[in-house]
Design a protein around this motif. Structure first.
Motif, PDB file in Angstrom:
ATOM      1  N   MET A   1      11.659  44.633   5.933  1.00 37.18           N
ATOM      2  CA  MET A   1      11.267  44.398   7.294  1.00 37.18           C
ATOM      3  C   MET A   1      11.654  45.599   8.149  1.00 37.18           C
ATOM      4  N   ILE A   2      10.837  45.871   9.114  1.00 33.39           N
ATOM      5  CA  ILE A   2      11.068  47.007   9.992  1.00 33.39           C
ATOM      6  C   ILE A   2      11.445  46.497  11.380  1.00 33.39           C
ATOM      7  N   VAL A   3      12.524  47.061  11.900  1.00 29.26           N
ATOM      8  CA  VAL A   3      12.936  46.763  13.270  1.00 29.26           C
ATOM      9  C   VAL A   3      12.907  48.075  14.040  1.00 29.26           C
ATOM     10  N   ARG A   4      12.199  48.064  15.156  1.00 29.50           N
ATOM     11  CA  ARG A   4      12.182  49.225  16.028  1.00 29.50           C
ATOM     12  C   ARG A   4      13.127  48.952  17.186  1.00 29.50           C
ATOM     13  N   PHE A   5      14.166  49.771  17.268  1.00 30.24           N
ATOM     14  CA  PHE A   5      15.122  49.688  18.372  1.00 30.24           C
ATOM     15  C   PHE A   5      14.724  50.752  19.388  1.00 30.24           C
ATOM     16  N   VAL A   6      14.395  50.333  20.595  1.00 33.88           N
ATOM     17  CA  VAL A   6      14.080  51.267  21.670  1.00 33.88           C
ATOM     18  C   VAL A   6      15.373  51.484  22.446  1.00 33.88           C
ATOM     19  N   ARG A   7      15.901  52.694  22.344  1.00 28.82           N
ATOM     20  CA  ARG A   7      17.160  53.016  23.012  1.00 28.82           C
ATOM     21  C   ARG A   7      16.961  53.107  24.522  1.00 28.82           C
ATOM     22  N   ALA A   8      18.058  53.053  25.260  1.00 23.88           N
ATOM     23  CA  ALA A   8      18.008  53.120  26.719  1.00 23.88           C
ATOM     24  C   ALA A   8      17.350  54.415  27.202  1.00 23.88           C
ATOM     25  N   ASP A  21      19.513  39.674   6.816  1.00 17.77           N
ATOM     26  CA  ASP A  21      20.303  40.613   7.618  1.00 17.77           C
ATOM     27  C   ASP A  21      20.338  40.144   9.066  1.00 17.77           C
ATOM     28  N   ARG A  22      21.511  40.254   9.679  1.00 17.61           N
ATOM     29  CA  ARG A  22      21.619  39.984  11.108  1.00 17.61           C
ATOM     30  C   ARG A  22      21.222  41.247  11.861  1.00 17.61           C
ATOM     31  N   LEU A  23      20.538  41.083  12.961  1.00 18.60           N
ATOM     32  CA  LEU A  23      20.096  42.221  13.746  1.00 18.60           C
ATOM     33  C   LEU A  23      21.279  43.079  14.202  1.00 18.60           C
ATOM     34  N   LEU A  24      22.379  42.460  14.563  1.00 23.22           N
ATOM     35  CA  LEU A  24      23.558  43.215  14.997  1.00 23.22           C
ATOM     36  C   LEU A  24      24.069  44.112  13.882  1.00 23.22           C
ATOM     37  N   ASP A  25      24.149  43.587  12.659  1.00 26.95           N
ATOM     38  CA  ASP A  25      24.634  44.386  11.535  1.00 26.95           C
ATOM     39  C   ASP A  25      23.701  45.562  11.264  1.00 26.95           C
ATOM     40  N   LEU A  26      22.405  45.320  11.368  1.00 33.11           N
ATOM     41  CA  LEU A  26      21.428  46.379  11.152  1.00 33.11           C
ATOM     42  C   LEU A  26      21.575  47.460  12.222  1.00 33.11           C
ATOM     43  N   ALA A  27      21.729  47.059  13.473  1.00 35.72           N
ATOM     44  CA  ALA A  27      21.911  48.025  14.556  1.00 35.72           C
ATOM     45  C   ALA A  27      23.158  48.866  14.316  1.00 35.72           C
ATOM     46  N   GLN A  28      24.230  48.236  13.917  1.00 36.70           N
ATOM     47  CA  GLN A  28      25.464  48.983  13.686  1.00 36.70           C
ATOM     48  C   GLN A  28      25.344  49.904  12.480  1.00 36.70           C
ATOM     49  N   ALA A  29      24.593  49.494  11.447  1.00 36.00           N
ATOM     50  CA  ALA A  29      24.376  50.351  10.277  1.00 36.00           C
ATOM     51  C   ALA A  29      23.614  51.619  10.666  1.00 36.00           C
ATOM     52  N   TYR A  30      22.791  51.517  11.696  1.00 35.01           N
ATOM     53  CA  TYR A  30      22.036  52.669  12.178  1.00 35.01           C
ATOM     54  C   TYR A  30      22.722  53.325  13.376  1.00 35.01           C
ATOM     55  N   ASP A  31      23.976  52.968  13.614  1.00 38.08           N
ATOM     56  CA  ASP A  31      24.819  53.553  14.658  1.00 38.08           C
ATOM     57  C   ASP A  31      24.230  53.412  16.057  1.00 38.08           C
ATOM     58  N   LEU A  32      23.640  52.239  16.309  1.00 38.17           N
ATOM     59  CA  LEU A  32      23.117  51.951  17.641  1.00 38.17           C
ATOM     60  C   LEU A  32      24.188  51.257  18.470  1.00 38.17           C
ATOM     61  N   PRO A  33      24.257  51.533  19.760  1.00 36.39           N
ATOM     62  CA  PRO A  33      25.347  51.050  20.603  1.00 36.39           C
ATOM     63  C   PRO A  33      25.210  49.585  21.026  1.00 36.39           C
ATOM     64  N   LEU A  34      25.522  48.700  20.117  1.00 36.81           N
ATOM     65  CA  LEU A  34      25.573  47.282  20.467  1.00 36.81           C
ATOM     66  C   LEU A  34      26.976  46.786  20.157  1.00 36.81           C
ATOM     67  N   GLU A  35      27.637  46.312  21.180  1.00 36.90           N
ATOM     68  CA  GLU A  35      28.986  45.799  20.992  1.00 36.90           C
ATOM     69  C   GLU A  35      28.917  44.414  20.378  1.00 36.90           C
ATOM     70  N   GLY A  36      29.748  44.128  19.419  1.00 34.20           N
ATOM     71  CA  GLY A  36      29.767  42.824  18.782  1.00 34.20           C
ATOM     72  C   GLY A  36      31.185  42.354  18.554  1.00 34.20           C
ATOM     73  N   THR A  37      31.962  42.275  19.603  1.00 36.26           N
ATOM     74  CA  THR A  37      33.374  41.955  19.469  1.00 36.26           C
ATOM     75  C   THR A  37      33.645  40.508  19.104  1.00 36.26           C
ATOM     76  N   CYS A  38      32.625  39.670  19.162  1.00 40.61           N
ATOM     77  CA  CYS A  38      32.865  38.252  18.881  1.00 40.61           C
ATOM     78  C   CYS A  38      32.908  37.954  17.390  1.00 40.61           C
ATOM     79  N   GLY A  39      32.508  38.906  16.550  1.00 36.62           N
ATOM     80  CA  GLY A  39      32.495  38.662  15.114  1.00 36.62           C
ATOM     81  C   GLY A  39      31.533  37.549  14.732  1.00 36.62           C
TER      82      GLY A  39
END
Length: 108
Positions: A1-8, A21-39
């Motif tokens: 599956m392809i996810v396109r992240f449009v950065r700010a 896959d969770r979207l948050l994990d995928l974003a972090q694997a691609y070093d995108l700035p999404l905070e996920g402190t809640c685990g």
């Protein structure tokens, strides 16, 4: 599956994920700035993304808890969702999401 992240800044990062896959994990694997402190325990609302309206209609409805957390998300709009709550599956195919300007990366 392809996810396109449009950065700010308007740039687009195309990421490849697999079913489950969770979207948050995928974003972090691609070093995108999404905070996920809640685990993944719904203790924050800072990992929200803005989903393309067409793609938003294909997502399962947000839980009441997720809706409550989105009330506290900076820059949330009608198609905002928590990235930690979006799990990729075959029905989504491709997905386009925008990273809000307010996003930051707690890992740095």
């Amino acid at each position: 599956m392809i996810v396109r992240f449009v950065r700010a800044d308007g740039g687009i990062e195309e990421a490849r994920g697999a079913a489950g896959d969770r979207l948050l994990d995928l974003a972090q694997a691609y070093d995108l700035p999404l905070e996920g402190t809640c685990g993944g325990q719904m203790a924050c609302s800072t990992c929200h993304v803005i989903v393309d309206p067409v793609d938003f209609a294909r997502l399962p409805a947000a839980s009441e808890e997720e809706e409550d957390m989105l009330d506290f998300a900076e820059g949330a709009v009608a198609t905002s969702r928590l990235a930690c709550q979006i799990v990729l599956d075959e029905s989504l195919g491709e997905l386009t999401v925008r990273v809000p300007v307010a996003a930051r990366d707690a890992r740095r």
